[in-house]
Design an enzyme around this catalytic site. Structure first.
Site, PDB file in Angstrom:
ATOM      1  N   VAL A 143      64.992   5.539  16.539  1.00 11.11           N
ATOM      2  CA  VAL A 143      65.833   6.729  16.614  1.00 11.11           C
ATOM      3  C   VAL A 143      67.017   6.499  17.543  1.00 11.11           C
ATOM      4  CG1 VAL A 143      65.891   9.126  17.383  1.00 11.11           C
ATOM      5  CG2 VAL A 143      63.990   8.321  16.001  1.00 11.11           C
ATOM      6  N   ALA A 148      73.481   7.206  21.586  1.00 17.31           N
ATOM      7  CA  ALA A 148      72.704   8.447  21.567  1.00 17.31           C
ATOM      8  C   ALA A 148      71.258   8.170  21.933  1.00 17.31           C
ATOM      9  CB  ALA A 148      72.770   9.090  20.188  1.00 17.31           C
ATOM     10  N   ARG A 264      53.475  12.047  23.575  1.00 19.02           N
ATOM     11  CA  ARG A 264      53.732  12.161  25.009  1.00 19.02           C
ATOM     12  C   ARG A 264      52.460  12.127  25.836  1.00 19.02           C
ATOM     13  NH1 ARG A 264      59.025  15.873  24.455  1.00 19.02           N
ATOM     14  NH2 ARG A 264      60.412  14.072  24.247  1.00 19.02           N
ATOM     15  N   GLN A 300      46.327   6.221  60.283  1.00 16.35           N
ATOM     16  CA  GLN A 300      46.565   7.426  59.502  1.00 16.35           C
ATOM     17  C   GLN A 300      47.821   7.329  58.642  1.00 16.35           C
ATOM     18  OE1 GLN A 300      46.752  11.330  61.543  1.00 16.35           O
ATOM     19  NE2 GLN A 300      44.592  11.461  60.986  1.00 16.35           N
ATOM     20  N   PHE A 359      51.518  -2.898  50.971  1.00 16.40           N
ATOM     21  CA  PHE A 359      51.369  -4.350  51.029  1.00 16.40           C
ATOM     22  C   PHE A 359      52.366  -4.976  51.997  1.00 16.40           C
ATOM     23  CE2 PHE A 359      48.681  -6.440  47.667  1.00 16.40           C
ATOM     24  CZ  PHE A 359      48.064  -5.303  47.188  1.00 16.40           C
ATOM     25  N   GLU A 384      60.620   7.857  25.872  1.00 15.07           N
ATOM     26  CA  GLU A 384      59.804   8.954  25.367  1.00 15.07           C
ATOM     27  C   GLU A 384      60.284  10.295  25.930  1.00 15.07           C
ATOM     28  OE1 GLU A 384      57.129   7.741  23.446  1.00 15.07           O
ATOM     29  OE2 GLU A 384      56.446   9.718  22.806  1.00 15.07           O
ATOM     30  N   GLY A 385      61.583  10.378  26.171  1.00 10.41           N
ATOM     31  CA  GLY A 385      62.137  11.600  26.759  1.00 10.41           C
ATOM     32  C   GLY A 385      62.307  11.414  28.245  1.00 10.41           C
ATOM     33  N   THR A 386      63.551  11.397  28.709  1.00  8.93           N
ATOM     34  CA  THR A 386      63.801  11.129  30.134  1.00  8.93           C
ATOM     35  C   THR A 386      63.216  12.245  30.997  1.00  8.93           C
ATOM     36  OG1 THR A 386      65.888  12.307  30.067  1.00  8.93           O
ATOM     37  CG2 THR A 386      65.960   9.926  29.671  1.00  8.93           C
TER      38      THR A 386
END
Lengths: 404, 254
Positions: A143, A148, A264, A300, A359, A384-386
């Protein structure tokens, strides 16, 4: 202190933590077990090498296919398992825990197949879904274009009807499995009138990848999920028989968007798997590394970071499970699916970054597993859609509830 | 040839779990702890299923003794290819004291009832490491046994078993019916694929009580105490070989 890195990754203490997820069926636990075992024993040991080389992980994909871990959405009538979204998500999370690059390559199949599953006629389903369960084939969802992405209505690829065929011309970009697909779901504009609304201007097609004129571009070298095959695909005078139109001319936009409600949740599950992996790696390190005379987990500053990482992972998991359950229960889940994807994508990035932080210097280094997680996580806020589009959807759905 | 194979599968604490002793020292913590099929039992199931695939055996029956949860373990065996399952219901105190003697009596009774001609078990369970059930079962049935098998081959109405022993490998030929216990290198167990897990849901598991088989579950053993192994003591560094010899003599080691 240099600790053993990738080699010990598969000894992560996952199996010591009691499962708190609610299972409706015993089989869900069994599916999860198979996926987990596969990820731990077969994906994790080789993932770093695939990341370095960018080579397509076909042996892993083939194994996943053999075990039934792929193509889970395909209904039983077409040779699939017809698993619920919830089941698929459980599997996806486990695979993503191993490597999201591998998992994305697998997930792209679900995305490509979804338009056919929701909108294909009997013949199309038999032809294009049936073959996926007979051999380990890949497919892709075409798509996005160079011009676009979020604005799907801005798609310019043209489909012109000529007799019993459509002639396709255009350029697609960032297509996962673009160079490995056996067939594509393609969205193209059939109504050239700029005043025609998006809901009627586009048509969805299924295209065999070996159709003359279909030209996959070069494999793109990305920041993360590097073994996944992402390419531009050019369509030059590609001829598609009218039998390959899904539903009918003008129905494309709705189909393309409708697929997302089902895809999604698993993407959110994938992001959650990555976040869980980052949390496990960071926790393990924190229980080994010492500073100022104590384990860093006893400071902590670190334990609070781990607590917040844990909160995010648990909530992301609940979010995707809710969104999957909603759609399985027969309800429109757009609101929940967007929330799950937005949240999981965001926290995956936060948790991976925090893991690198825990780390310390080692986290920045390629011999430790967390820098890969940070690089892999970024795309979850984009594809998958921002993250921004998800917020658009959520606000629209949310406000709609109050406007009634 | 063997028509029916009985495979015993035991539900044990997962091998990757860190074992903790209960505060009252009566046993190890099992509540909320991940359990799975004993790895040697997985190898036993795999071998039985392979024999069926080679058409040397008609039916594979998976058996497990214990409370409701062992049905999960039987289901795993079914997902690997076993045809049906038998759940021998044992719970509570009886389950706590269940050991090789009782299990072998149960298996012997079942073998007679089901007219099995081959029993394949794991060589030992990873929780108690007894390595007794196979041997006891064979003795109770007065059947030959091929234990620590690293290879099993059917030769007519006999079984050729290659056994892993301390000195190397021993090849024996035993008559059927027989008991075989699986060792590590016998095979690599298959994954339960998702389609097979789905198929396994339709396979039958029958429930049986030990009393129905005429088995007395009374244990002859009493567990007095369970303790963790002693903590590893720090070592001592020495400078020279003479020091080392001196220290060893001090400790009475030489």
């Amino acid at each position: 202190m240099k600790m053993k890195t990738q080699q010990t990754a598969h000894q992560l203490p996952l199996s010591t933590s009691p499962e708190v997820v609610c299972f409706a069926f015993e089989s869900q636990k069994e599916f999860k077990e198979v996926a987990r075992k596969f990820a731990q024993e077969e994906i994790i040991p080789v993932a770093p090498e695939y990341d370095r080389s960018g080579e397509y992980p076909f042996p892993l994909i083939r194994r996943a296919w053999e075990l039934g871990l792929m193509n889970s959405h395909i209904p039983e009538d077409y040779g699939g398992l017809g698993l619920s979204s919830f089941d698929s998500c459980l599997i996806t999370e486990e695979l993503a825990y191993g490597c999201t690059g591998v998992q994305t390559a697998i997930e792209a199949n679900s995305l490509g197949q979804m338009p056919v599953i929701i909108a294909g006629n009997e013949a199309q389903k038999k032809k294009y879904l049936g073959r996926m369960t007979e051999e380990p084939l890949m497919c892709a969802y075409c798509v996005t274009e160079p011009g676009a992405g979020s604005d799907v209505a801005g798609v310019r690829t043209r489909a012109v009807k000529k007799g019993d065929e459509y002639i396709i011309n255009g350029q697609k970009m960032w297509i996962t499995n673009g160079g490995k697909a056996n067939w594509y779901f393609l969205l193209a504009r059939t109504d050239p009138d700029p005043k025609c609304p998006a809901s009627r201007a586009f048509t969805g097609f299924v295209i065999e990848a070996d159709t003359p004129g279909v030209q996959p571009g070069k494999k793109e070298m990305n920041m993360g999920q590097r073994c996944s095959d992402t390419r531009g695909v050019t369509f030059e005078d590609v001829r598609i028989p009218k039998e390959n139109v899904l539903l009918g001319e003008g129905a494309g936009f709705k189909i393309a968007m409708g697929a997302f409600d089902k895809t999604r949740p698993p993407v959110a599950a994938g992001a959650t798997g990555l976040a869980q992996r980052a949390l496990d790696e960071a926790t393990k390190y924190a229980l080994e590394r010492k500073t100022f005379g104590r384990l860093i987990a006893d400071h902590q500053a670190i334990s609070f970071m781990l607590a917040e990482m844990a909160m995010k992972v648990e909530l992301a998991r609940l979010a995707y499970q809710r969104s999957a359950w909603e759609v399985d229960d027969g309800r429109r889940n757009t609101y929940y699916a967007s929330i799950a994807k937005a949240y999981a994508g965001d926290i995956a990035n936060q948790v991976a970054t925090d893991a690198v932080q825990i780390f310390g210097g080692n986290g920045f280094n390629s011999e430790y597993p967390v820098e890969k997680l940070m690089r892999d996580a970024k795309i979850y806020q984009i594809y998958e859609g921002t993250a921004q589009i998800q917020r658009l959807i959520i606000s629209r759905e949310h406000l709609a509830k109050y406007k009634r | 040839m063997a028509a029916r194979v009985l495979v015993g599968v035991k539900r044990v604490i997962d091998y990757a779990v860190k074992i903790r002793v209960k505060p009252d020292n009566t046993g190890v913590v099992t509540d909320g702890v991940k359990h799975s099929m004993n790895p040697f039992c997985e190898i036993a199931v795999e071998e039985a299923v392979r024999l069926k695939e080679k058409k040397l055996v008609k039916e594979v029956v998976a058996v497990s003794c214990g409370p409701q949860q062992v049905q999960e373990t039987i289901r795993t065996a079914l997902a690997m290819g076993a045809d049906r399952g038998i759940h021998v219901e044992v719970s509570g105190k009886d389950y706590d004291s269940l050991g090789p003697l009782q299990v072998s009596k149960i298996l012997a009774a079942l073998a007679k009832k089901e007219e099995a001609s081959l029993i394949i078990l794991g060589k030992q369970a990873i929780d108690d490491d007894c390595n007794q059930t196979g041997q006891m079962t064979a003795a109770l049935l007065d059947w030959p046994q091929g234990t620590f098998a690293s290879e099993v081959a059917v030769e007519g109405d006999k079984l050729k078993v290659i056994r892993e022993v301390d000195g190397g490998l021993e090849t024996i030929k035993i008559n059927l019916p027989a008991v075989v216990t699986a060792d590590l290198r016998l095979n690599t167990p298959r994954y339960a694929t998702l389609p097979n897990i789905m198929k396994a849901k339709k396979k039958k598991i029958t429930n049986v009580k030990p009393g129905d088989l005429g088995v007395d579950l009374t244990s002859r053993l009493e567990v007095l105490r369970v303790d963790e192994p002693p903590q590893r003591q720090a070592g001592v560094k020495v400078e020279t070989v003479e020091d080392l010899v001196g220290k060893l003599k001090e400790a009475g080691r030489i």
